[in-house]
Design an enzyme around this catalytic site. Structure first.
Site, short mmCIF file in Angstrom:
data_model
loop_
_atom_site.label_atom_id
_atom_site.label_comp_id
_atom_site.label_asym_id
_atom_site.label_seq_id
_atom_site.Cartn_x
_atom_site.Cartn_y
_atom_site.Cartn_z
N HIS A 1 60.21 -3.20 47.52
CA HIS A 1 60.46 -4.64 47.39
C HIS A 1 61.96 -4.95 47.44
CE1 HIS A 1 60.29 -8.48 44.83
NE2 HIS A 1 59.76 -8.78 46.00
N HIS B 1 67.10 -13.72 48.98
CA HIS B 1 65.89 -14.26 48.34
C HIS B 1 66.07 -15.70 47.87
CE1 HIS B 1 63.11 -15.03 44.99
NE2 HIS B 1 62.25 -14.29 45.68
#
Ligand code: G3P
Ligand code: MG
Length: 230
Positions: A10, A52
Site C-alpha cells: 500500500h 494521496h
C-alpha cells in the site's frame, strides 16, 4: 482476465518508508512485494503525480494543494507518475494505480492517467489495474482506454455495488477489509469479480479474509501479510 498477486504493498510499503515515494516502492520490493498500490492526481499544470492527500502538508510539510502547484514546484520526494513508472520498470513491479482526483477533475485525471500508461507502461510488466472511489473516473478510463482493467473502490459495500460495477465494466471490487462481511464476499466472488481488500496489516486478519474468498490483500506491511499467507 484480471490477474492480481496475493499481496499488494500500500503506497509502496508505507509501514517502513514515506508513502508514495520511490523509496517506498523500493522498500516494498525489498520486502517481497511484486505489486504496489499508488494514488495519482494532477498538478495545476496537469502533470500526474503520486500523492494521496489533496494537500502536501501531511507528507511533505509544504502547506499547499497539489492542484494549485506546478510540477516544477514539487518537493523532490514527490514522484511524478512518470518517475514512478520508470521505477516499476527498473524493479519489475506491477501496480494498482488508484485514480485519486482533486474535486472536479475526475475525468481529466483519468484521461491523463491512461494516456501516461499507454505511453510509458513497460511491456515487460504485468498489465496495471486501475481503481478509483470515483465512478466517473472509471467511466472515463473505460471510454479512453478500455484495455486497462478496472476495479471499483468501495469503502462500505451496499446493495448497489453490482450496478455500479457493471456501469464501469469493472473486473474487480477493492473494498475495506475491516467492513467486508462473509455474505458480501460470497456475492462478489459468485458474480465473477476479483475481490481485493485494503488496508490489512495483521496476518491473522488477512488469513481470515482469504478464507472468506478474498484474492488480494493490500497492506502497508506486505512482508507481514506475505509471511502470513504462505
Ligand atoms: O486502493 C486502496 C486504498 O489505497 C484506498 O484508500 O485512502 O488509502 O487511498 P486510500
Ligand atoms: Mg490509495
Amino acid at each position: 482476465m484480471l490477474q492480481l498477486p496475493k499481496v499488494i504493498g500500500h503506497r509502496g510499503a508505507m509501514a517502513y518508508a514515506p508513502e508514495n515515494t520511490l523509496e517506498s516502492f523500493r522498500e516494498a520490493h525489498r520486502r517481497g512485494a511484486t505489486w504496489v498500490e499508488i494514488d495519482v492526481k494532477l498538478t495545476a499544470d496537469g502533470v500526474p503525480i503520486v500523492m494521496h492527500d489533496s494537500s502536501l502538508k501531511r507528507t511533505t510539510g509544504v502547506d499547499r494543494l497539489a492542484s494549485e502547484m506546478r510540477a516544477s514546484e514539487l518537493p523532490p520526494a514527490v514522484p511524478t507518475f512518470e518517475q514512478a513508472i520508470a521505477c516499476f520498470g527498473e524493479l519489475g513491479l506491477g501496480c494498482n494505480v488508484e485514480i485519486k482526483p482533486c474535486e472536479g477533475r475526475e475525468a481529466e485525471t483519468a484521461r491523463v492517467t491512461v494516456e501516461t500508461l499507454r505511453r510509458l507502461w513497460p511491456a515487460s510488466l504485468p498489465a496495471p489495474l486501475l481503481s478509483s472511489f470515483k465512478d466517473p473516473s472509471l467511466a472515463t478510463a473505460r471510454e479512453a482506454a478500455p484495455e486497462f482493467a478496472r476495479a471499483l473502490l468501495i469503502d462500505e459495500l451496499k446493495d448497489d455495488w453490482r450496478g455500479r460495477a457493471e456501469a464501469v465494466s469493472a473486473a474487480g471490487i477493492n473494498t475495506n477489509g475491516k467492513r467486508l462481511t462473509a455474505v458480501r464476499a460470497v456475492e462478489i466472488r459468485k458474480a465473477g469479480y476479483v475481490l481485493s481488500v485494503y488496508t490489512i496489516n495483521d496476518g491473522d486478519v488477512a488469513r481470515a479474509l482469504v478464507g472468506m474468498g478474498v484474492q488480494c490483500v493490500i497492506s502497508d506491511a506486505p512482508d507481514v501479510i506475505l509471511a502470513a499467507l504462505t
